[in-house]
Scaffold this active site. Structure first.
Site, mmCIF file in Angstrom:
data_model
loop_
_atom_site.group_PDB
_atom_site.id
_atom_site.type_symbol
_atom_site.label_atom_id
_atom_site.label_comp_id
_atom_site.label_asym_id
_atom_site.label_seq_id
_atom_site.Cartn_x
_atom_site.Cartn_y
_atom_site.Cartn_z
ATOM 1 N N ARG A 106 0.275 -10.759 6.130
ATOM 2 C CA ARG A 106 0.286 -9.310 6.354
ATOM 3 C C ARG A 106 -0.191 -9.111 7.782
ATOM 4 O O ARG A 106 -1.367 -9.342 8.098
ATOM 5 C CB ARG A 106 -0.631 -8.612 5.352
ATOM 6 N N HIS A 133 8.450 -3.703 4.951
ATOM 7 C CA HIS A 133 7.544 -3.945 3.813
ATOM 8 C C HIS A 133 8.401 -4.228 2.569
ATOM 9 O O HIS A 133 8.409 -3.441 1.610
ATOM 10 C CB HIS A 133 6.652 -2.730 3.608
ATOM 11 N N ASP A 224 4.947 8.441 2.202
ATOM 12 C CA ASP A 224 3.939 7.450 2.564
ATOM 13 C C ASP A 224 2.865 8.153 3.371
ATOM 14 O O ASP A 224 3.042 9.293 3.832
ATOM 15 C CB ASP A 224 4.599 6.330 3.377
ATOM 16 N N CYS A 264 3.647 4.606 -2.007
ATOM 17 C CA CYS A 264 3.185 3.214 -2.058
ATOM 18 C C CYS A 264 1.661 3.090 -1.984
ATOM 19 O O CYS A 264 1.126 1.993 -2.213
ATOM 20 C CB CYS A 264 3.851 2.386 -0.967
#
Length: 307
Positions: A106, A133, A224, A264
């Site tokens: 990440r 992602h 988001d 998310c």
């Protein structure tokens, strides 16, 4: 890991054909139905998790998922490895390939991910970059299909910043054959190269700065956080641009009457979404969150060649 066999990386959705993506999701659904602890194909296998950006869902879902499949997990934060002290990505990949059976990273730079994959002899998984992602979107598609059946020919409305998650949604629209309406401020639109690619693949794509146009008759509305990790210095400017893009109860009424709402996480109630929407009857964010675990297990099954 057999170093003579080309590793099965999971880097971006647009790199896969639909058959492979479907096999990953099918395995995720299968493993979810089986439940924890009943199948352990990854005993004596190790997964290294590298976090140059902090995480809750990605870290826990990969760690729990790997352990449920019988494997071991080693977690490296930015200060825990030589990567944070100047060691090259290439050398890190070479070293970790001798110790572990797979690597999840990440990171900020997508080039870091690509370089890690280029020099690694074991599978590399994209846990998030500034560009994309993909793990999140597989969980999102899994969630949509649990509630509404096949996503094919449906319409997804993305509202907010043209960020990494939006990019992976667009990749998925091309591969899974659904329409996508993307509403962003003009200053925060998706990269032209990405939208040009989607158009070249025949994607049913709307790019607009009109939220109502994007949401009208959509089967799922997605947003988001307005300020991504590491972008705090631009927070006020970003929020000012995005205030008209808050997902509200009024806007949700413009969508299909059976439309779902996804986010998310982490969420900021009162910014990108109202409390009434994210905690309301159309929201499936907690199913979406749980499915990160199952989708990660499907991805691990692909990378370890147990599909």
């Amino acid at each position: 890991m057999d170093t003579h066999q080309k590793p099965k990386h999971f880097l971006d959705i647009n790199e896969f054909d639909l058959t492979t993506l479907r096999s990953i999701l099918d395995k995720a659904v299968e493993l979810k139905k089986i439940g924890r602890g009943h199948i352990k194909p990854l005993i004596d296998h190790s997964l290294v998790l590298i976090f140059e950006k902090s995480s809750t869902r990605t870290r826990v879902s990969f760690e729990v998922g790997m352990k449920q499949l019988g494997g071991n997990v080693i977690i490296l934060g930015h200060k825990d490895s030589q990567l944070g002290r100047g060691e090259t990505i290439a050398d890190t990949a070479r070293v970790l390939s001798r110790f572990a059976d797979a690597i999840m990273i990440r990171t900020g730079s997508h080039q870091n991910l690509q370089s890690l994959a280029d020099y690694s002899n074991v599978p590399v998984i994209n846990g998030l970059t500034d560009y994309s992602h993909p793990c999140q979107i597989l969980a999102d598609i899994m969630t949509f299909e649990e509630h509404r059946g096949s996503i094919e020919n449906k319409t997804i409305a993305w509202i907010g910043d043209g960020n990494n998650v939006a990019t992976s949604w667009l990749h998925a629209a091309v591969k899974f054959n659904f329409s996508i309406n993307i509403a962003t401020p003009r200053e925060l639109k998706l990269n032209d190269e990405i939208t040009d690619w989607a158009h070249s693949k025949g994607c049913q794509l709307m790019i607009t700065d009109n939220v109502e146009d994007a949401i009208e008759d959509a089967d799922c509305v997605v947003t988001d956080t307005w300020v991504s990790m590491g972008a705090d210095k631009d927070r006020k400017k970003q929020i000012d641009l995005l205030k008209p893009f808050q997902v509200t109860e009024r806007l949700m009424k413009l969508a299909n009457s059976q439309a779902l709402f996804m986010h998310c996480l982490p969420a900021h109630r009162g910014e990108e979404v109202t409390e009434g929407v994210i905690d309301g009857p159309q929201s499936v964010v907690w199913d979406e969150c749980e499915n990160r675990l199952h989708a990660q297990k499907g991805i691990l099954a692909y990378c370890f060649n147990i599909i």
